[in-house]
Every structure is written in structure tokens, then in C-alpha cells.
Design a protein around this motif. Sequence first.
Motif, mmCIF file in Angstrom:
data_model
loop_
_atom_site.group_PDB
_atom_site.id
_atom_site.type_symbol
_atom_site.label_atom_id
_atom_site.label_comp_id
_atom_site.label_asym_id
_atom_site.label_seq_id
_atom_site.Cartn_x
_atom_site.Cartn_y
_atom_site.Cartn_z
ATOM 1 N N LYS A 184 0.809 -1.223 0.000
ATOM 2 C CA LYS A 184 0.000 0.000 0.000
ATOM 3 C C LYS A 184 0.845 1.276 0.000
ATOM 4 C CE LYS A 184 -3.350 -2.898 0.706
ATOM 5 N NZ LYS A 184 -3.486 -3.491 2.019
ATOM 6 N N GLY A 185 2.044 1.163 -0.555
ATOM 7 C CA GLY A 185 2.857 2.367 -0.618
ATOM 8 C C GLY A 185 3.767 2.312 -1.828
ATOM 9 N N ARG A 186 4.382 3.468 -2.157
ATOM 10 C CA ARG A 186 5.255 3.484 -3.318
ATOM 11 C C ARG A 186 6.412 4.441 -3.080
ATOM 12 N NH1 ARG A 186 1.608 4.075 -6.865
ATOM 13 N NH2 ARG A 186 1.764 6.281 -7.307
ATOM 14 N N ILE A 187 7.612 3.951 -3.411
ATOM 15 C CA ILE A 187 8.801 4.797 -3.439
ATOM 16 C C ILE A 187 8.955 5.236 -4.889
ATOM 17 C CG2 ILE A 187 11.301 4.870 -3.052
ATOM 18 C CD1 ILE A 187 10.855 2.341 -1.189
ATOM 19 N N GLU A 188 8.798 6.514 -5.159
ATOM 20 C CA GLU A 188 8.979 6.966 -6.545
ATOM 21 C C GLU A 188 10.465 6.859 -6.882
ATOM 22 O OE1 GLU A 188 6.555 7.429 -8.509
ATOM 23 O OE2 GLU A 188 4.819 8.113 -7.354
ATOM 24 N N SER A 202 1.962 4.424 2.512
ATOM 25 C CA SER A 202 2.665 3.716 3.594
ATOM 26 C C SER A 202 4.184 3.821 3.455
ATOM 27 C CB SER A 202 2.231 2.245 3.646
ATOM 28 O OG SER A 202 2.730 1.552 2.522
ATOM 29 N N ALA A 203 4.673 4.112 2.245
ATOM 30 C CA ALA A 203 6.131 4.282 2.089
ATOM 31 C C ALA A 203 6.632 5.509 2.844
ATOM 32 C CB ALA A 203 6.492 4.390 0.608
ATOM 33 N N GLU A 308 -5.061 11.445 -7.240
ATOM 34 C CA GLU A 308 -3.879 12.170 -7.731
ATOM 35 C C GLU A 308 -2.614 11.336 -7.602
ATOM 36 O OE1 GLU A 308 -6.740 13.524 -6.011
ATOM 37 O OE2 GLU A 308 -5.454 14.723 -4.703
ATOM 38 N N GLY A 309 -2.520 10.544 -6.544
ATOM 39 C CA GLY A 309 -1.327 9.716 -6.328
ATOM 40 C C GLY A 309 -1.500 8.312 -6.885
ATOM 41 N N ARG A 310 -2.658 8.064 -7.548
ATOM 42 C CA ARG A 310 -2.968 6.736 -8.107
ATOM 43 C C ARG A 310 -2.987 5.676 -6.994
ATOM 44 N NH1 ARG A 310 -4.040 10.261 -11.040
ATOM 45 N NH2 ARG A 310 -3.263 10.634 -13.155
ATOM 46 N N THR A 311 -3.464 6.097 -5.826
ATOM 47 C CA THR A 311 -3.571 5.171 -4.702
ATOM 48 C C THR A 311 -5.027 4.942 -4.296
ATOM 49 O OG1 THR A 311 -3.154 7.064 -3.247
ATOM 50 C CG2 THR A 311 -1.278 5.637 -3.740
ATOM 51 N N ALA A 312 -5.967 5.598 -4.985
ATOM 52 C CA ALA A 312 -7.384 5.353 -4.701
ATOM 53 C C ALA A 312 -7.785 4.010 -5.311
ATOM 54 C CB ALA A 312 -8.236 6.481 -5.281
ATOM 55 N N ALA A 313 -8.772 3.348 -4.686
ATOM 56 C CA ALA A 313 -9.236 2.047 -5.187
ATOM 57 C C ALA A 313 -10.379 2.254 -6.173
ATOM 58 C CB ALA A 313 -9.695 1.173 -4.024
ATOM 59 N N MET A 314 -10.122 1.854 -7.436
ATOM 60 C CA MET A 314 -11.047 2.158 -8.526
ATOM 61 C C MET A 314 -11.720 0.892 -9.036
ATOM 62 S SD MET A 314 -10.236 5.362 -8.661
ATOM 63 C CE MET A 314 -10.510 6.192 -10.223
ATOM 64 N N ILE A 315 -12.888 1.077 -9.647
ATOM 65 C CA ILE A 315 -13.585 -0.048 -10.274
ATOM 66 C C ILE A 315 -12.889 -0.409 -11.594
ATOM 67 C CG2 ILE A 315 -15.760 -0.728 -11.384
ATOM 68 C CD1 ILE A 315 -17.179 0.911 -9.127
ATOM 69 N N GLY A 326 -5.479 0.376 -8.383
ATOM 70 C CA GLY A 326 -5.334 0.660 -6.957
ATOM 71 C C GLY A 326 -5.916 -0.462 -6.125
ATOM 72 N N GLU A 327 -5.586 -0.470 -4.872
ATOM 73 C CA GLU A 327 -6.091 -1.509 -3.981
ATOM 74 C C GLU A 327 -6.657 -0.846 -2.737
ATOM 75 O OE1 GLU A 327 -6.537 -4.858 -3.792
ATOM 76 O OE2 GLU A 327 -6.184 -4.730 -5.952
ATOM 77 N N PRO A 328 -7.781 -1.338 -2.241
ATOM 78 C CA PRO A 328 -8.256 -0.802 -0.958
ATOM 79 C C PRO A 328 -7.263 -1.135 0.155
ATOM 80 C CG PRO A 328 -9.846 -2.363 -1.919
ATOM 81 C CD PRO A 328 -8.622 -2.421 -2.755
ATOM 82 N N ASN A 329 -7.242 -0.318 1.195
ATOM 83 C CA ASN A 329 -6.338 -0.585 2.311
ATOM 84 C C ASN A 329 -6.741 -1.825 3.092
ATOM 85 O OD1 ASN A 329 -4.760 1.621 1.764
ATOM 86 N ND2 ASN A 329 -5.903 2.981 3.099
ATOM 87 N N LEU A 330 -8.027 -2.122 3.082
ATOM 88 C CA LEU A 330 -8.500 -3.310 3.796
ATOM 89 C C LEU A 330 -9.277 -4.183 2.828
ATOM 90 C CD1 LEU A 330 -9.090 -0.693 5.990
ATOM 91 C CD2 LEU A 330 -9.405 -2.679 7.437
ATOM 92 N N SER A 331 -9.136 -5.473 2.986
ATOM 93 C CA SER A 331 -9.944 -6.385 2.181
ATOM 94 C C SER A 331 -11.410 -6.179 2.561
ATOM 95 C CB SER A 331 -9.543 -7.831 2.477
ATOM 96 O OG SER A 331 -9.943 -8.162 3.794
#
Length: 557
Positions: A184-188, A202-203, A308-315, A326-331
Motif C-alpha cells: 500500500k505504498g510506493r517509493i517513486e 505507507s512508504a 492524484e497519487g494513483r492510490t485510490a481504489a477504482m472499479i 489501486g487496492e483498498p487498504n482493507l480487504s
Amino acid sequence: MLRTGLLVLAVAATPNPPADLLLTGAAVYTMDPVRSWAEAVAVREGRIVFVGTAKDAQAWRGPRTRVVELAGRMILPGFHDAHVHPVSGGVELAQCDLNNLPTSETVVAKVRDCAARLGPDQWVVGGGYALPVFAGGLALKDVLDSVTGSRPAYLTSADGHSAWVNSRALANGGVDASTKDPEKGRIERNENGEPVGTLRESAMRLVGRHVPPPTAALRLEGLRLALGQLNRAGVTAVQEASASRAYLETYRDAEKQGVLTARVTAALGTDEARGPEQVDDLARLRTEFASARVRPVAAKIFADGVIEGRTAAMIEPYLDRPGFRGEPNLSRDKLTTLVRRLAAAGFNVHVHAIGDRAVRETLDAMEAARPEAAGRDLRFQIAHAQLIRPEDGARFRRLGVIANFQPLWAYADSYMKDLTWPALRRELWAYLYPMRSLVRSGAVVAFGSDWSVSSLVPLEGIQVAVTRQSPDEEPSEVMQPDEVIDLPEALAAYTIGAAYAMGLEKQTGSVEVGKRADLAVLAENLFEVPARRLGKTRVLMTLVDGEPVYQEPPPNK
Ligand SMILES: [Zn+2]
């Protein structure tokens, strides 16, 4: 006729104890259920004892009553900010404050100033920079290295979902080309896989955990700064959107010192890494920190990140990242279990959900928690609610879920044009912040600022809600004209709607007899102000429990 006569006699026979404060000659927009208007408000012992005509108000006048003649100025219920971060935002103000700087050059210059005031090994800490000032939302370490010298630096973006770090900070965190992205995180990174200086979600913690936490004194100083700005903007109640034990201690310190000048409903932060067992800990915090002005009755869950950060969970996948949605933070299971446990423990569940998938799965979880919520009068709410499919929009009212929007985000700014639209199919643009659809469906809509992510001034958000244009005075592109709401709807969302989201609607949120005297006095009647100037309307006075917590200084001093 006879009965009426007797009634008048009975009232006259019981003289009113005089009011402490009488505000009269005003345009009072009461925000009562029929949205009635009045001319005067009388206050005694912190409560509203009269709302009506200026003539009838005279009965409440006594020798010690403070009388304020308002010459047609407007009285509203104090604004209620349903999602705001007063402690963390205030700490930002007290540290290296990068808010409202328009260009990368001004941001960098400010960091240089901040660094120059610190010792050679002290952390440069702060935040508030706008992602779009850096190309692609990417802030680079080289730039930061050039102005911070030997000091490690950790600066958060205005939305709180990215951090800008320098080489020394990356070294402190042990982050290099060999470091894997955390879940759930990314190091650019650059083409060689080396970190370039921006950490997402989370990074951020890889470096952030090495930053010395703000001291109690700094948090209290920050909260005081924040409350000063909130009161000046007419805000009398806030919903702290993510409270830790340390933040609750700060609110308690402020209340003990008599400087907690707003009512606080706190949403206690949950930890995604933990399961439903954490609910017992939250319940203990709720008991320990409940006080006259602080109600820790809500719990906050982050369902996803930001578009904006491409971290939202999309359909559907992001257009510019094929196959990635993207992935939700929780299943689904974890989210549902947590929501049900929180509901069973009597918490108002407050979920950050931005992508359409996060919104949908949150609604699913809230629907699944209906048995636990039954009979408890809880305030389930989805904050931000950026992208909502119409079929999900219709579920808010049905499930009694409050849409907690940040109205100031609903226009075509650079976050929207450069970082959001390019990720979405054109047809989906119509589903961004669908405020009118939600209001007209009968759902409760509450407004909040999400400060320090964006301006805390409610009237700026209200202006955008009724124009869907930039809060500047110049006309600009209208984003989704179908989703413009009208002024009474926007005012309701920032007063009684937000009070409802906090569970305060029986005590505040409207100007009615018996409620607490939490009021805002404005220089002009908003119904006579052109829509594109609403945000500039001055607040003259803000009252909490009938006491002025802000008063505009007299002119020409
Ligand atoms: Zn927030």
C-alpha cells in the motif's frame, strides 16, 4: 380568542429573566427545519433563549444585557467543519509551513528559510506543499538537498498522502534502490530504481518513523493557531478527522487551559494493521477523554488513498496506468468486520473513501453492519466521496449514510485537470463530487474542509459548491453544472448537516431556542452577495456558548 388572551396573560405574568446578550437588527438565517428568518437572538447562560423580531426581543433586555445592534448584518449558526485536522494542521503552521505557496520556487525558498533557522543535524519538518507545483506531482530530493545542507528533511504534501524527503532522510530510513515498495505504498524512483525523493502512502513511514514526533507543547501551540484561524472563519465546531491518544491529550490540555474555543467531535484513528480487537482500546479512549467540549465518539478508517497519487481504489484501471486500479487498504472482509465491531461498540464510523470501488465497498460494509447499528442512532459517513457511481449514490439515503464532502475540491483546478481527469474515462468525470445528486436524493450531506489539505474557510467551500468554479472572483470553467447546489443547501451542509454528522444536531447547528449559542455574525447577508464573492465575505464575530471567540478588530486602528 379567549384562549389566546389567557395565554398572553400567563406569559406576561412570568417576566423573563433578562438575557446576557441580545443580538438585534440582524438578518438571522435560523437553519431551523423550515429555514425561517428572524431579526434578533437572545442568549442567557450560553443558550439561545429567544429567536424572533427585534420588537419582541426587547422583553429580554435588562440593565446588564449586552446589546449588539447589527444593522442588517447576517447571523448564522456557527459553521461546523465535519472533517478537519486541527492538531496536525496546527503543528504544520508552527513548523515549516508550505501551505498556499503557488510555485516550486516559492516552496523551495521557504524550505531554505526554515532550514537556515535550524541546527546542522536537526530535522527540517513541515508540510503543506501542493502536489501540482511539481511536475507530475513529483518532488525531487536533489532540489531539497541543495537547500537543507546536512539536515535530514521530511515534508508532507498538502493532501498528506506524499512526503518529500532528501538524501540524508532517505539514508536515515535505510531507503535505497534495493528497498522494496511496502504494501500500500510506493517509493517513486528513477529509471535505475533509485529513490527520487517522493514517498507515497505507507512508504512515507519508512522515513517518517525516524522524525522526532511533535512535543506536547508544540501540539498545543499548533492547536491554538488552528483554532484561531477556525474561529476567525466562523467555525464553532469541528470533527477531528483522525485522533490519536496524543491528540486527545492536546485537546484536553487546551480545554483545561480554557483555550479550546470550538466544540470537538473526535474520530479516533484505527490501525489497518490491527483487527477488530482494537475496538476495545478505542472504547477506553472514548471513556477516558470525554469532556464538556470533547466527544471522542467516532472512529476513522482509511479505505483507500487519493486519485492524484494513483492510490485510490477504482472499479476500472487508471487510464494512464494500464491494468492498475489501486487496492483498498482493507480487504472486503476486514473492512466489514471492523465496521460491524465499531457499530456494535456504538461508534460513528467515518471512512475516508475516494475511488468508486472504495466508496462501493464501504457502503457494502455499512450495509452489512445494519444489524449492529440498529437502534443505536449512529452516524455512518463517507468522507471525501470523490468518485461515486450513480447506483451507489442512491444508496446513501437508503442506508442512512452521510456524504461528508469537501466542497472546495469540486472545481477544475490543477489537481483535477492535470492529475485526476487524465486517469478517468470521460464518462466518469460526471460522477466526481456529485453533491446535487446526493442532496436531491434526500441523503444527509455534511461539509468539511479537510484543512490543512485545503483552506479551512467555509465560505470559500460554499462558494465553490454553488458555482463549481474556482474560488477566485473571475469566472472560470464550470465543472459539472448539473452538480451545482443552491445556497440554502450549501449552508445547511456546513451547519445543521455537519452537526448531524457529529451527533450534535440537537444542541447546535441551527439558531433555535434551547440550543447552545454557537453563532457566526457576517458582514453581509449572503443571499445578497454575488455567488463569486461569497468566499470573501467577512466574519465579524464568532460565539461559542454565547462567548465571543473571535471579533473582527475595529477598522482604522
Ligand atoms: Zn482528512
